[in-house]
Enzyme design. Sequence first.
Site, mmCIF file in Angstrom:
data_model
loop_
_atom_site.group_PDB
_atom_site.id
_atom_site.type_symbol
_atom_site.label_atom_id
_atom_site.label_comp_id
_atom_site.label_asym_id
_atom_site.label_seq_id
_atom_site.Cartn_x
_atom_site.Cartn_y
_atom_site.Cartn_z
ATOM 1 N N GLU A 1 4.762 -57.253 -18.243
ATOM 2 C CA GLU A 1 3.462 -56.524 -18.171
ATOM 3 C C GLU A 1 2.545 -57.764 -17.644
ATOM 4 O O GLU A 1 2.741 -58.818 -18.478
ATOM 5 C CB GLU A 1 2.842 -55.983 -19.301
ATOM 6 C CG GLU A 1 1.729 -55.435 -19.297
ATOM 7 C CD GLU A 1 1.081 -54.607 -20.363
ATOM 8 O OE1 GLU A 1 1.094 -53.249 -20.098
ATOM 9 O OE2 GLU A 1 0.941 -55.025 -21.580
ATOM 10 N N ASP B 1 6.388 -56.673 -23.046
ATOM 11 C CA ASP B 1 4.963 -56.566 -23.191
ATOM 12 C C ASP B 1 5.061 -57.979 -24.096
ATOM 13 O O ASP B 1 5.317 -58.020 -25.275
ATOM 14 C CB ASP B 1 4.681 -55.545 -24.321
ATOM 15 C CG ASP B 1 3.263 -55.231 -24.652
ATOM 16 O OD1 ASP B 1 2.388 -55.942 -23.778
ATOM 17 O OD2 ASP B 1 3.012 -55.045 -25.690
ATOM 18 N N ASP C 1 3.825 -52.243 -29.368
ATOM 19 C CA ASP C 1 4.299 -53.384 -28.505
ATOM 20 C C ASP C 1 5.674 -52.884 -27.868
ATOM 21 O O ASP C 1 5.915 -53.251 -26.671
ATOM 22 C CB ASP C 1 4.223 -54.480 -29.176
ATOM 23 C CG ASP C 1 2.982 -54.963 -29.800
ATOM 24 O OD1 ASP C 1 2.025 -55.497 -29.059
ATOM 25 O OD2 ASP C 1 3.130 -54.850 -31.032
#
Length: 163
Positions: free
Chosen positions: A67, A7, A140
């Site tokens: 992501e 992420d 996160d």
Amino acid sequence: MIVLGIDPGTARLGYGLVERQGSRLTMLDYGCLETVNDRPPAQRLLLIHEGIDELIETFHPQAMGVERLFFNKNVQTAMAVGQARGVVLLVAAQHGLPVLEYGPHEVKLAVTGYGRAPKDQVQRMVQMVLGMEQIPKPDDAADALAVAVCAAHALSMDQVALA
């Protein structure tokens, strides 16, 4: 097969490592790489590079899930996340790792079955799928584990299709 989920972020980059054995997924490690904002941007990006490189050297993943950037009204934040993402993609290329990229809605759909699932539902599903005793924190790191789960499922489907 081991998958590293990311992420991306400059101040805090979440990572999650998941191992797939058959249909079983297991969490190997997760956390955040954090940089302090009193350092120049180039130094912060170097720290991210070194951190991801160390994770790859330690765990030897066969693939990476990252992501994708979602639309962000704050241009400065979007630029910083894009830079961190670029560093992550560079490290993956340096190690010859295939990269699977997903938008947030794709990750939510893969993990919960609903592309607009709230964050707490995604975290509970990650906890359940990976057999974790507690909900992964911080957010996160939990998001990175969800990306890794999504990529591990996708790789599993690719292998079935190739068989």
